[in-house]
Write a protein that holds these residues in place. Structure first.
Motif, mmCIF file in Angstrom:
data_model
loop_
_atom_site.group_PDB
_atom_site.id
_atom_site.type_symbol
_atom_site.label_atom_id
_atom_site.label_comp_id
_atom_site.label_asym_id
_atom_site.label_seq_id
_atom_site.Cartn_x
_atom_site.Cartn_y
_atom_site.Cartn_z
ATOM 1 N N GLY A 259 6.209 11.521 -3.085
ATOM 2 C CA GLY A 259 6.071 10.090 -3.372
ATOM 3 C C GLY A 259 4.618 9.722 -3.622
ATOM 4 O O GLY A 259 4.302 8.942 -4.520
ATOM 5 N N LEU B 274 3.433 10.164 -7.128
ATOM 6 C CA LEU B 274 3.890 9.136 -8.066
ATOM 7 C C LEU B 274 3.149 7.816 -7.877
ATOM 8 O O LEU B 274 3.005 7.006 -8.775
ATOM 9 C CB LEU B 274 5.391 8.893 -7.880
ATOM 10 C CG LEU B 274 6.281 10.092 -8.219
ATOM 11 C CD1 LEU B 274 7.720 9.810 -7.816
ATOM 12 C CD2 LEU B 274 6.207 10.391 -9.716
ATOM 13 N N ILE B 275 2.679 7.603 -6.655
ATOM 14 C CA ILE B 275 2.128 6.305 -6.293
ATOM 15 C C ILE B 275 0.597 6.310 -6.363
ATOM 16 O O ILE B 275 -0.056 5.289 -6.203
ATOM 17 C CB ILE B 275 2.632 5.947 -4.865
ATOM 18 C CG1 ILE B 275 2.931 4.458 -4.760
ATOM 19 C CG2 ILE B 275 1.674 6.385 -3.792
ATOM 20 C CD1 ILE B 275 3.686 4.123 -3.491
ATOM 21 N N ALA C 215 -1.380 3.661 -8.201
ATOM 22 C CA ALA C 215 -1.356 2.348 -7.533
ATOM 23 C C ALA C 215 -2.379 2.329 -6.399
ATOM 24 O O ALA C 215 -3.094 1.347 -6.204
ATOM 25 C CB ALA C 215 0.039 2.051 -7.002
ATOM 26 N N PHE D 264 -5.560 -0.093 -6.011
ATOM 27 C CA PHE D 264 -5.779 -0.824 -4.765
ATOM 28 C C PHE D 264 -7.178 -0.554 -4.226
ATOM 29 O O PHE D 264 -7.918 -1.470 -3.856
ATOM 30 C CB PHE D 264 -4.728 -0.386 -3.745
ATOM 31 C CG PHE D 264 -5.041 -0.754 -2.332
ATOM 32 C CD1 PHE D 264 -5.002 -2.072 -1.913
ATOM 33 C CD2 PHE D 264 -5.392 0.224 -1.409
ATOM 34 C CE1 PHE D 264 -5.302 -2.413 -0.612
ATOM 35 C CE2 PHE D 264 -5.694 -0.111 -0.099
ATOM 36 C CZ PHE D 264 -5.647 -1.434 0.295
ATOM 37 N N MET E 128 -2.085 -6.537 -1.565
ATOM 38 C CA MET E 128 -2.765 -5.979 -2.735
ATOM 39 C C MET E 128 -2.097 -4.668 -3.161
ATOM 40 O O MET E 128 -1.878 -4.415 -4.340
ATOM 41 C CB MET E 128 -4.243 -5.689 -2.415
ATOM 42 C CG MET E 128 -5.117 -6.925 -2.317
ATOM 43 S SD MET E 128 -6.830 -6.415 -1.907
ATOM 44 C CE MET E 128 -7.538 -7.985 -1.389
ATOM 45 N N LEU E 129 -1.763 -3.849 -2.158
ATOM 46 C CA LEU E 129 -1.145 -2.560 -2.446
ATOM 47 C C LEU E 129 0.230 -2.775 -3.082
ATOM 48 O O LEU E 129 0.597 -2.126 -4.053
ATOM 49 C CB LEU E 129 -1.029 -1.753 -1.144
ATOM 50 C CG LEU E 129 -0.602 -0.295 -1.271
ATOM 51 C CD1 LEU E 129 -1.460 0.466 -2.261
ATOM 52 C CD2 LEU E 129 -0.655 0.395 0.095
ATOM 53 N N ARG F 144 1.215 -5.295 -4.804
ATOM 54 C CA ARG F 144 1.012 -5.794 -6.159
ATOM 55 C C ARG F 144 0.757 -4.635 -7.125
ATOM 56 O O ARG F 144 1.271 -4.612 -8.229
ATOM 57 C CB ARG F 144 -0.198 -6.748 -6.145
ATOM 58 C CG ARG F 144 -0.197 -7.785 -7.219
ATOM 59 C CD ARG F 144 -1.074 -8.971 -6.843
ATOM 60 N NE ARG F 144 -2.467 -8.593 -6.532
ATOM 61 C CZ ARG F 144 -3.406 -9.466 -6.151
ATOM 62 N NH1 ARG F 144 -3.109 -10.753 -6.039
ATOM 63 N NH2 ARG F 144 -4.622 -9.079 -5.889
ATOM 64 N N GLU F 145 -0.041 -3.658 -6.681
ATOM 65 C CA GLU F 145 -0.328 -2.493 -7.520
ATOM 66 C C GLU F 145 0.930 -1.656 -7.734
ATOM 67 O O GLU F 145 1.189 -1.175 -8.832
ATOM 68 C CB GLU F 145 -1.418 -1.622 -6.880
ATOM 69 C CG GLU F 145 -2.806 -2.234 -6.864
ATOM 70 C CD GLU F 145 -3.373 -2.451 -8.263
ATOM 71 O OE1 GLU F 145 -3.132 -1.614 -9.145
ATOM 72 O OE2 GLU F 145 -4.041 -3.487 -8.465
ATOM 73 N N ILE F 146 1.706 -1.481 -6.653
ATOM 74 C CA ILE F 146 2.907 -0.653 -6.736
ATOM 75 C C ILE F 146 3.922 -1.267 -7.702
ATOM 76 O O ILE F 146 4.602 -0.555 -8.443
ATOM 77 C CB ILE F 146 3.531 -0.456 -5.326
ATOM 78 C CG1 ILE F 146 2.641 0.467 -4.489
ATOM 79 C CG2 ILE F 146 4.943 0.116 -5.429
ATOM 80 C CD1 ILE F 146 3.014 0.545 -3.033
ATOM 81 N N ARG G 160 7.016 4.156 -12.183
ATOM 82 C CA ARG G 160 6.625 5.394 -11.530
ATOM 83 C C ARG G 160 6.208 5.133 -10.070
ATOM 84 O O ARG G 160 6.670 5.801 -9.145
ATOM 85 C CB ARG G 160 5.445 5.954 -12.329
ATOM 86 C CG ARG G 160 4.973 7.329 -11.967
ATOM 87 C CD ARG G 160 3.731 7.624 -12.850
ATOM 88 N NE ARG G 160 2.892 8.593 -12.196
ATOM 89 C CZ ARG G 160 3.022 9.907 -12.370
ATOM 90 N NH1 ARG G 160 3.929 10.382 -13.179
ATOM 91 N NH2 ARG G 160 2.227 10.739 -11.731
ATOM 92 N N ALA G 161 5.370 4.124 -9.899
ATOM 93 C CA ALA G 161 4.893 3.804 -8.551
ATOM 94 C C ALA G 161 6.021 3.257 -7.683
ATOM 95 O O ALA G 161 6.107 3.548 -6.492
ATOM 96 C CB ALA G 161 3.740 2.799 -8.622
ATOM 97 N N GLY H 114 7.892 6.143 -6.511
ATOM 98 C CA GLY H 114 7.093 6.798 -5.480
ATOM 99 C C GLY H 114 7.212 6.072 -4.154
ATOM 100 O O GLY H 114 7.318 6.691 -3.091
ATOM 101 N N TYR H 115 7.250 4.756 -4.235
ATOM 102 C CA TYR H 115 7.345 3.966 -3.009
ATOM 103 C C TYR H 115 8.631 4.272 -2.248
ATOM 104 O O TYR H 115 8.635 4.336 -1.015
ATOM 105 C CB TYR H 115 7.252 2.469 -3.333
ATOM 106 C CG TYR H 115 7.388 1.619 -2.100
ATOM 107 C CD1 TYR H 115 6.384 1.619 -1.127
ATOM 108 C CD2 TYR H 115 8.525 0.853 -1.875
ATOM 109 C CE1 TYR H 115 6.516 0.868 0.023
ATOM 110 C CE2 TYR H 115 8.668 0.099 -0.733
ATOM 111 C CZ TYR H 115 7.659 0.111 0.217
ATOM 112 O OH TYR H 115 7.792 -0.617 1.359
#
Lengths: 336, 336
Positions: free
Chosen positions: A264, A267-268, A271, A275, B250-251, B253-255, B260-261, B264-265
């Motif tokens: 994971g 993939l992240i 992001a 951040f 913030m994190l 928002r980026e995800i 893809r993200a 990953g999450y």
């Protein structure tokens, strides 16, 4: 526009300063950087790094300084004894009009002390201080003072508010910066003795004072300038750095526990990078000294080339926007 | 062991208190909880929630209190006027020996004021204060004071060190807790006037004083007790909460920016949950009042059932370990 750069200041050596200088002049043709440090060493390193960077070299020069004030030096002693130190020589350049500002990633106490000694205070300023940008969910907030003045009187905090407000207005293009007073509660009447008295001064001022703000308001972005004494400001800054560092390590530890999470993470990752960019001090261009008769920026000791470049740009912007004229005018107008 | 619980204190209502109480008595057969609040309402809610929880109900009782002190009430006024409030009645139970401790997620200023009014201070204590646990890379660190005393003298900080050290030793099983003084630099001589004087007192004391610590040291886990005035402590706590909150947003928002993200999450979610558990105040069992002649714990207003249960357990552990006896003994022995 000519910015002097203490080439020996950071924890990461003169190469980082040179890379930062190259990045700065590469991005803006109107900028010149004067590297301050051991002439021979810097010229050699500069020639190596500047290869293939076209005319950038024409806009970087070296000014010799033989000594370095280290992070362990006592600011007061160092400023008295190390007269040939990069910071001292750098502020001489500013004083003599050979540079418009100095940027240093060195000993911040010594940089402040040298600035006051070489350039003096702006008319009307009781105590110069150090401002710093904090990342928030919206625009960065400016907090002052972050460590120059650990014991303050209300009048000092009042002047921090005036100075940081002028700086925030011109640098971050806030029409009327919202000024908050850092306290242990939002209600008027909350706070220690210093805060309670300062609150009264700010309430009567023409500043856009929105009252007390709490620690948790700093990162929300609903205030533009946060005022506190240098003891509280320093702890606020460093506790934030410490928490960010520890949180990243804790998260990494959790991610490393399973293959699923490791996958994971792949993939992240972008992001996370986005951040990190948002919260990274490197993106925020250092901490301006406010209240001195000249322009100086202190960078984090661990600054990388991006942080140095941004600090050079903030310094240029401070000079271009005549922050000091605005401060003197505001202090005259808003005299408490 | 019988713990009184202010059932009306938290932002999330009495149901959260009831769930916390049920979880606490479910986990430990030797615990009894007395819910303090409107009798009829609580008995009704309790009957609903306790369904299928076997004999848990036998170990929870309700003690009537008609009034509630809200978060907006002034502590001083509330304690004077709302004599039937849950916090007041709860400390009466402690005073009369009908409960061993009170846990409240309500107005913390009022809880402190009520504790002092109803129970008084321990012999030798100048100023009771509020301690709090901070998560670190290693064991939690105890910080005191987090808000009860905004203007302090060196003697007060000295006593915070003695009290928190006794508490840390017995609760967290540190043989000799390392005590640090929160300052703007590690070197002796750094700090505001209050810190400099306190440093001298601590240096001469029999405590395991490791000197000044900086904001960034708090989260590293290399110190067990961090001492500061309540103004600085409150800001340290709330700036940490604010940063954690903002960083998470913030994190997120980026995800949310890429598929893809987001994918990953999904894979990394458990690691996030593990991380959140590590930094969550809910896991740390509230903030003990130290220096009062009795036992009281303040919980975060937003406490969930886990936080309430943990606070009940910390309260029981404080009573079981006779923290107050240790404090009185240490203050006598370590008199500055």
């Amino acid at each position: 526009m000519r910015i002097a750069l203490d080439a020996m200041g950071g924890d990461r050596g003169s190469e980082m300063a040179i890379q930062g200088a190259l990045a700065a002049v590469g991005g803006r043709k109107d900028l010149r950087v004067v590297l301050v440090g051991p002439q021979h060493l810097l010229e050699q390193q500069l020639a190596e790094h500047a290869r293939g960077q076209g005319d950038a070299l024409d806009r970087i020069s070296v000014h010799h300084a033989a000594e370095v004030i280290t992070m362990d030096d006592s600011p007061v002693d160092a400023v008295r004894k190390k007269k040939e130190a990069t910071i001292m020589v750098g502020f001489d350049l500013v004083k003599n009009g050979e540079a418009d500002a100095l940027v240093s990633a060195g000993n911040s106490g010594a940089t402040m002390a040298a600035a006051v000694r070489k350039l003096g205070r702006l008319p009307g300023v009781s105590r110069p201080g150090i401002a710093s940008f904090f990342p928030t969910l919206k625009k960065p907030v400016m907090l002052m003072d972050i460590g120059a003045n650990v014991d303050c009187r209300p009048q000092h905090l009042y002047q921090f508010a005036v100075m940081a407000s002028s700086c925030s207005r011109l640098l971050l293009k806030h029409e009327r910066p919202r000024v908050g007073l850092l306290s242990n509660g939002e209600e008027t009447g909350k706070g220690n003795a210093l805060v309670k008295e300062t609150h009264e001064l700010l309430k009567k001022s023409p500043l856009h004072f929105i009252g007390n703000v709490e620690g948790r308001d700093v990162y929300r972005g609903d205030v533009d300038v946060v005022v506190c004494d240098g003891f509280v400001g320093n702890i606020s800054l460093k506790i934030s750095e410490g928490l960010a560092e520890a949180a990243m390590q804790m998260l990494k530890r959790e991610i490393m526990k399973t293959w699923r999470a490791k996958l994971g993470y792949l993939l992240i990752r972008e992001a996370f990078a986005g951040f990190k960019k948002q919260v990274d001090y490197a993106e925020y261009g250092g901490a301006p000294l406010l209240g001195i008769d000249g322009t100086g920026i202190i960078c984090h000791g661990a600054s990388n080339a991006v942080a140095i470049r941004n600090a050079i740009e903030v310094a240029a912007s401070m000079v271009h926007n005549r922050i000091n004229d605005a401060i003197v005018e505001a202090l005259g107008e808003f005299a408490a």
